[in-house]
Design a protein around this motif. Structure first.
Motif, mmCIF file in Angstrom:
data_model
loop_
_atom_site.group_PDB
_atom_site.id
_atom_site.type_symbol
_atom_site.label_atom_id
_atom_site.label_comp_id
_atom_site.label_asym_id
_atom_site.label_seq_id
_atom_site.Cartn_x
_atom_site.Cartn_y
_atom_site.Cartn_z
ATOM 1 N N THR A 1 0.628 -1.656 0.358
ATOM 2 C CA THR A 1 -0.225 -0.016 -0.135
ATOM 3 C C THR A 1 1.315 0.877 0.079
ATOM 4 O O THR A 1 1.993 1.376 0.936
ATOM 5 N N THR A 2 0.795 2.168 -1.513
ATOM 6 C CA THR A 2 1.212 3.042 -1.438
ATOM 7 C C THR A 2 0.258 4.812 -1.171
ATOM 8 O O THR A 2 -0.529 4.122 -1.610
ATOM 9 N N HIS A 3 0.869 5.902 -0.847
ATOM 10 C CA HIS A 3 0.247 6.728 -1.190
ATOM 11 C C HIS A 3 0.790 7.427 -2.344
ATOM 12 O O HIS A 3 1.833 7.735 -3.021
ATOM 13 N N ARG A 4 0.138 8.449 -3.107
ATOM 14 C CA ARG A 4 0.443 9.138 -4.406
ATOM 15 C C ARG A 4 -0.707 9.830 -5.314
ATOM 16 O O ARG A 4 -1.562 9.831 -5.336
ATOM 17 N N ARG A 5 -0.026 10.647 -5.623
ATOM 18 C CA ARG A 5 -1.210 11.888 -6.598
ATOM 19 C C ARG A 5 -0.786 11.291 -8.212
ATOM 20 O O ARG A 5 -0.205 10.992 -8.644
ATOM 21 N N ILE A 6 -1.797 11.185 -8.342
ATOM 22 C CA ILE A 6 -1.934 10.715 -9.998
ATOM 23 C C ILE A 6 -2.286 11.369 -10.930
ATOM 24 O O ILE A 6 -3.287 12.603 -10.224
ATOM 25 N N TYR B 1 -9.566 -7.809 -16.239
ATOM 26 C CA TYR B 1 -9.431 -6.237 -14.919
ATOM 27 C C TYR B 1 -8.966 -4.469 -15.798
ATOM 28 O O TYR B 1 -8.823 -4.944 -16.790
ATOM 29 N N TRP B 2 -9.473 -4.295 -15.468
ATOM 30 C CA TRP B 2 -9.735 -3.053 -16.020
ATOM 31 C C TRP B 2 -8.738 -1.971 -15.056
ATOM 32 O O TRP B 2 -8.007 -2.492 -13.960
ATOM 33 N N TYR B 3 -8.129 -1.274 -15.588
ATOM 34 C CA TYR B 3 -6.699 -0.302 -15.332
ATOM 35 C C TYR B 3 -7.048 1.083 -15.948
ATOM 36 O O TYR B 3 -8.019 1.742 -17.176
ATOM 37 N N THR B 4 -6.726 1.793 -15.771
ATOM 38 C CA THR B 4 -6.586 3.300 -15.536
ATOM 39 C C THR B 4 -4.896 4.084 -16.020
ATOM 40 O O THR B 4 -3.484 3.606 -15.250
ATOM 41 N N ARG B 5 -4.747 4.031 -17.077
ATOM 42 C CA ARG B 5 -3.993 4.886 -17.933
ATOM 43 C C ARG B 5 -2.906 6.540 -16.902
ATOM 44 O O ARG B 5 -4.160 7.805 -16.952
ATOM 45 N N ALA B 6 -2.474 6.301 -16.362
ATOM 46 C CA ALA B 6 -1.923 7.858 -15.408
ATOM 47 C C ALA B 6 -0.640 8.644 -14.846
ATOM 48 O O ALA B 6 0.164 7.783 -14.868
ATOM 49 N N TYR B 7 -0.330 9.144 -14.862
ATOM 50 C CA TYR B 7 0.912 10.178 -14.377
ATOM 51 C C TYR B 7 0.854 10.232 -13.021
ATOM 52 O O TYR B 7 -0.109 9.905 -12.524
ATOM 53 N N ASP B 8 2.995 9.389 -12.938
ATOM 54 C CA ASP B 8 2.424 9.304 -11.446
ATOM 55 C C ASP B 8 3.627 9.938 -11.117
ATOM 56 O O ASP B 8 4.195 9.626 -11.369
ATOM 57 N N GLU B 9 3.175 11.194 -10.210
ATOM 58 C CA GLU B 9 3.611 11.657 -9.136
ATOM 59 C C GLU B 9 4.753 11.388 -9.003
ATOM 60 O O GLU B 9 6.303 12.319 -8.747
ATOM 61 N N ASP B 10 4.501 10.863 -8.082
ATOM 62 C CA ASP B 10 6.908 9.656 -7.354
ATOM 63 C C ASP B 10 7.240 9.505 -8.787
ATOM 64 O O ASP B 10 8.404 8.878 -8.400
ATOM 65 N N LYS B 11 7.087 8.396 -9.455
ATOM 66 C CA LYS B 11 7.966 7.873 -10.878
ATOM 67 C C LYS B 11 8.106 9.066 -11.532
ATOM 68 O O LYS B 11 9.076 8.474 -12.341
ATOM 69 N N LEU C 1 -7.131 0.260 -6.279
ATOM 70 C CA LEU C 1 -7.454 1.115 -5.371
ATOM 71 C C LEU C 1 -8.069 1.040 -3.706
ATOM 72 O O LEU C 1 -9.314 0.076 -3.821
ATOM 73 N N LEU C 2 -7.589 2.088 -2.620
ATOM 74 C CA LEU C 2 -8.155 2.149 -1.177
ATOM 75 C C LEU C 2 -8.393 3.209 -0.835
ATOM 76 O O LEU C 2 -9.464 2.974 -0.025
ATOM 77 N N GLU C 3 -8.251 4.128 -1.927
ATOM 78 C CA GLU C 3 -9.360 5.479 -0.790
ATOM 79 C C GLU C 3 -8.909 6.309 -2.300
ATOM 80 O O GLU C 3 -7.636 6.230 -2.681
ATOM 81 N N THR C 4 -9.148 7.184 -2.468
ATOM 82 C CA THR C 4 -9.614 8.295 -3.092
ATOM 83 C C THR C 4 -9.756 9.817 -2.832
ATOM 84 O O THR C 4 -10.823 10.149 -2.250
#
Length: 281
Positions: free
Chosen positions: A136-141, A152-162, A173-176
């Motif tokens: 479990t990690t917290h990140r802004r996407i 499975y379903w996915y979202t394509r997103a920019y990961d600010e951390d990576k 997803l555990l929280e938004t």
């Protein structure tokens, strides 16, 4: 597209896009403008805290206090949002197995709708995400698209951390939480998404009758097929088609009925890490 309760359609738009107008209803259901206007008034009477009229944009928008009035079928909604088709409600004529098993999708409506609203309104999202590698990690996407590999379903997103665009499985997803103050990084910055490549596949050479597998792809008199797709989707497509992507083409041809012919052209594509056999040399 069939809705017995048109308020459900309005609620779906508000839940997953954050807005809806009369034309949205008219384009999906065979109704007139006056009927669509009455439908919004009926929905507002039933759920007064869920929507407000934006006169400038000529549409109804979800309020900050919005709560979905219906539990929507998430895979069906995602299919609608990504393909503009909707599974038609009908009475099953009984042609299938009586004991068919459908794998639970594991997605949460609140979290998935936060992603789709972010895409529709060009916003970033703060998420808690459970990764198979990192836990479990917290990140802004910054999500810009939805896709599926058939399971499975996915979202394509920019990961600010990576500091790169990545694929996030929606069931993890555990929280938004909306990140309203963040400048949005969208699809136009995702080179792997906008850049197209060609995949060349053919029936596995170990098959005795390759004609059967050419028929599976609708090919008559052609020994192979060329498929154009984005770099980001390459690995997903090869995985869903069960293509042997190994250099030696020695994978079990019964499990992987096709082979990748232009592997050398795709070696630098990051999504190839999930292509069958690509990493096992």
């Amino acid at each position: 597209m069939y809705f017995t309760d048109r308020r459900r359609l309005i609620d779906m738009y508000l839940t997953y896009l954050g807005y809806c107008n009369r034309q949205d209803l008219i384009s999906q259901i065979d109704i007139g403008t006056a009927t669509a206007s009455r439908d919004f008034q009926t929905y507002k009477a039933a759920y007064p805290k869920n929507l407000l009229l934006n006169q400038n944009k000529k549409r109804y928008e979800a309020t900050p206090e919005f709560t979905a009035a219906y539990e929507h079928d998430i895979p069906s909604v995602l299919t609608f949002l990504t393909t503009e088709t909707w599974p038609i409600e009908h009475k099953n004529p009984g042609f299938g197995c009586q004991h068919q098993f459908s794998l639970p999708h594991g997605m949460n409506q609140n979290y998935v709708s936060a992603i789709t609203r972010a895409i529709a309104n060009h916003r970033a999202v703060d998420v808690s995400y459970c990764s198979a590698n990192s836990g479990t990690t917290h990140r802004r996407i910054h999500p810009h698209a939805i896709m599926t590999n058939g399971l499975y379903w996915y979202t394509r997103a920019y990961d600010e951390d990576k500091r790169e665009f990545r694929n996030f499985r929606l069931s993890r997803l555990l929280e938004t939480k909306d990140a309203l103050d963040a400048p949005y990084i969208g699809q136009e910055s995702d080179r792997s998404w906008v850049h197209l490549v060609t995949i060349t596949i053919a029936p596995h050479p170990n098959h005795q009758n390759t004609k059967a597998f050419l028929s599976d792809l609708g090919l008559e008199g052609k020994p192979l097929i060329n498929i154009r797709t984005s770099e980001a989707m390459t690995g997903f497509l090869l995985s869903s088609l069960r293509v042997d992507c190994s250099e030696s083409q020695k994978m079990d041809h019964n499990q992987f009925p096709f082979v990748l012919l232009n592997r050398h052209e795709l070696v630098d594509i990051s999504s190839m890490v999930i292509a069958p056999g690509f990493m096992t040399q």
